[in-house]
Structure formats: C-alpha cells, structure tokens
Scaffold this motif. Structure first.
Motif, mmCIF file in Angstrom:
data_model
loop_
_atom_site.group_PDB
_atom_site.id
_atom_site.type_symbol
_atom_site.label_atom_id
_atom_site.label_comp_id
_atom_site.label_asym_id
_atom_site.label_seq_id
_atom_site.Cartn_x
_atom_site.Cartn_y
_atom_site.Cartn_z
ATOM 1 N N VAL A 67 1.879 5.406 7.239
ATOM 2 C CA VAL A 67 1.265 4.728 6.093
ATOM 3 C C VAL A 67 2.275 4.719 4.958
ATOM 4 O O VAL A 67 2.896 5.742 4.651
ATOM 5 C CB VAL A 67 -0.022 5.444 5.646
ATOM 6 N N SER A 68 2.432 3.545 4.338
ATOM 7 C CA SER A 68 3.370 3.411 3.236
ATOM 8 C C SER A 68 2.715 2.670 2.081
ATOM 9 O O SER A 68 1.828 1.828 2.283
ATOM 10 C CB SER A 68 4.626 2.621 3.661
ATOM 11 N N LEU A 69 3.175 2.981 0.889
ATOM 12 C CA LEU A 69 2.819 2.189 -0.283
ATOM 13 C C LEU A 69 4.063 1.390 -0.664
ATOM 14 O O LEU A 69 5.128 1.967 -0.892
ATOM 15 C CB LEU A 69 2.393 3.076 -1.450
ATOM 16 N N VAL A 70 3.949 0.064 -0.687
ATOM 17 C CA VAL A 70 5.074 -0.801 -1.042
ATOM 18 C C VAL A 70 4.793 -1.370 -2.416
ATOM 19 O O VAL A 70 3.886 -2.192 -2.605
ATOM 20 C CB VAL A 70 5.254 -1.936 -0.016
ATOM 21 N N HIS A 71 5.556 -0.927 -3.410
ATOM 22 C CA HIS A 71 5.300 -1.298 -4.806
ATOM 23 C C HIS A 71 6.614 -1.695 -5.473
ATOM 24 O O HIS A 71 7.570 -0.921 -5.477
ATOM 25 C CB HIS A 71 4.657 -0.118 -5.541
ATOM 26 N N LYS A 72 6.645 -2.912 -5.979
ATOM 27 C CA LYS A 72 7.831 -3.440 -6.661
ATOM 28 C C LYS A 72 9.086 -3.304 -5.799
ATOM 29 O O LYS A 72 10.153 -2.912 -6.266
ATOM 30 C CB LYS A 72 8.026 -2.743 -8.008
ATOM 31 N N GLY A 73 8.928 -3.621 -4.518
ATOM 32 C CA GLY A 73 10.050 -3.624 -3.599
ATOM 33 C C GLY A 73 10.448 -2.260 -3.078
ATOM 34 O O GLY A 73 11.398 -2.155 -2.292
ATOM 35 N N LYS A 74 9.752 -1.215 -3.485
ATOM 36 C CA LYS A 74 10.083 0.134 -3.031
ATOM 37 C C LYS A 74 9.000 0.634 -2.079
ATOM 38 O O LYS A 74 7.810 0.428 -2.311
ATOM 39 C CB LYS A 74 10.226 1.087 -4.221
ATOM 40 N N ARG A 75 9.438 1.305 -1.022
ATOM 41 C CA ARG A 75 8.515 1.816 -0.011
ATOM 42 C C ARG A 75 8.405 3.335 -0.119
ATOM 43 O O ARG A 75 9.414 4.040 -0.101
ATOM 44 C CB ARG A 75 8.993 1.434 1.389
ATOM 45 N N GLN A 76 7.184 3.825 -0.230
ATOM 46 C CA GLN A 76 6.927 5.253 -0.292
ATOM 47 C C GLN A 76 6.032 5.636 0.875
ATOM 48 O O GLN A 76 4.896 5.177 0.973
ATOM 49 C CB GLN A 76 6.246 5.613 -1.616
ATOM 50 N N VAL A 77 6.547 6.459 1.784
ATOM 51 C CA VAL A 77 5.767 6.894 2.947
ATOM 52 C C VAL A 77 4.795 7.983 2.520
ATOM 53 O O VAL A 77 5.151 8.904 1.779
ATOM 54 C CB VAL A 77 6.696 7.413 4.066
#
Length: 234
Positions: free
Chosen positions: A143-153
């Motif tokens: 699961v990732s959060l993709v926010h403003k071109g950045k991916r956070q797992v």
C-alpha cells in the motif's frame, strides 16, 4: 512446497507437541527456544507463519513481534498464558494475526494456523485499487500513498492490508464489524472488538501519511473508507 512454520517456544515439551501435530498435517517446521534465535531463523528461512510465545528468554515475544513487523508481514499467532483482554489487544496492536491462550489444544492451534495461512493466500487477486491517493497493490500486498509525485509506502500487517483492500473495493460503503470479520478473518474465532483493534492500527498508519480521516467510524454501524478525501502534507 508445504508451508514452513517457525515455532518459538521455550518449553521443550510444548514445542515438541506443536511440531508433531503440525508435521502430521503436512507442515514443515523449525523451532527456536529464545527470541534472538527466532529472529535469526526468521531472517535466514523466511517462514510462512510464526507461532510465537510471549514469555521467552533473551528477547520476549512482544519484542520479537515488533521486529517481525518492522521486517514485513509474516503472519504471526501469539501463544501465551496471558489471558486478559489487555494482553490480547496489545498483541493485536503490535500486529499479531491471531492469539491463542495457554493451556491450548494442539489441534486448535493447527486449525488456527491453517486459517491464518488461508487468509494470507486467499484470492491472490491482481491489479491495483486506487482510492484518492492511496494505491493498493493486490499482487504485491503493498500500500502506498502517492502525493505530489512522491510515493510513501505504508507498512501494514496482512490483516490490516486485507481490511483496507476489502473496503477499497467499495469506497463510501459502510462495513459492519461482522462483515469485516467474515471477509477478512474467516475461519477464526475473532470477536468484533478484534476488528476495532486492527482498524485502529490501520487508521493510525494511514493518518501518519497525511490522509487524515480517510478511514472513518460510523457510530453504531461500522467503518468506511472515504472517497474524495484531500490529503494534507504530513
């Protein structure tokens, strides 16, 4: 190849009984009698399931569980003489997938092991679910959060992943606790308050990314995943 179960139990007789019953059902097994040995075997062998006692020498079961969760999502069933609800809730908050209180019937433990492994392999679906900026990869269990071109797992336990994926298939729908138990913890004797503990952990992990309030409580009914939510910069 049959599933490999790591039995972490410092009482030799109990470890031997679990070993025998699991082997009879076709499981491969390996045993550790202290917390450090358990972590070494987990790193070296990557077992499919860990049966983890709490009262262990060198590192206790809570410390071992915390480290296993830092490493990934290996399913873990806690085996403990601690029968209070607060102990059960602590195990679930740390990421345990199930919890069996001593003295237990080895047949029951084997049944729980089968149920947890079945949940871990249920419906190996493919594809990615997207709800707002959340991406849920059904094949890699990531699961990732993709926010403003950045991916956070977002590191989730297997049960947390299954709960999130199930709700993501119908954003805005309210799921009762009973529905979530049936869909995500089949074959266990999980109580509805067990879902509350898993959802609480899941909400905290999602909120930390900046997606505050995306998982919401509908009082007296259950939970829902909110579509159309705007992520805040964390």
């Amino acid at each position: 190849m049959n599933a490999l179960v790591l039995i972490v139990e410092d009482e030799t007789e109990i470890g031997e009984i679990l070993d025998a019953f699991l082997a009879r059902e076709g499981f491969r097994t390996v045993r550790a009698e202290d917390g450090r040995a358990a972590l070494q075997l987990h790193f070296a062998l990557k077992p499919d399931l860990v049966l983890l006692d709490v009262n262990l020498p060198r590192l206790d079961g809570w410390e071992v569980l915390a480290e296993l969760r830092r490493r990934g999502n290996t399913p873990v069933i806690m085996l403990t003489a601690l029968a209070q609800d607060i102990d059960r809730i602590q195990g679930l908050r740390l990421g345990a997938d199930d919890y069996v209180v001593k003295p237990f019937n080895a047949v029951e433990v084997v049944a729980r092991a089968k149920a947890v492994l079945r949940r871990s392999s249920l419906g190996h679906e493919k594809g990615i679910l997207r709800v707002n900026e959340l991406e849920i990869d059904l094949e890699s269990y990531q699961v990732s959060l993709v926010h403003k071109g950045k991916r956070q797992v977002i590191q989730l336990t297997l049960t947390e992943f299954r709960l999130l994926a199930h709700m993501a298939k119908a954003p805005m729908r309210v799921f009762t606790r009973g529905e979530l138990v049936d869909a995500c913890l089949p074959g266990s004797d999980a109580l509805e308050r067990t879902v509350d503990s898993h959802i609480s952990n899941l909400r905290r992990k999602v909120d930390v990314t900046g997606a505050l309030g995306m998982l919401s409580i509908v009082r007296g009914v259950g939970y829902r995943l909110v579509a159309g939510h705007k992520t805040k910069d964390a």
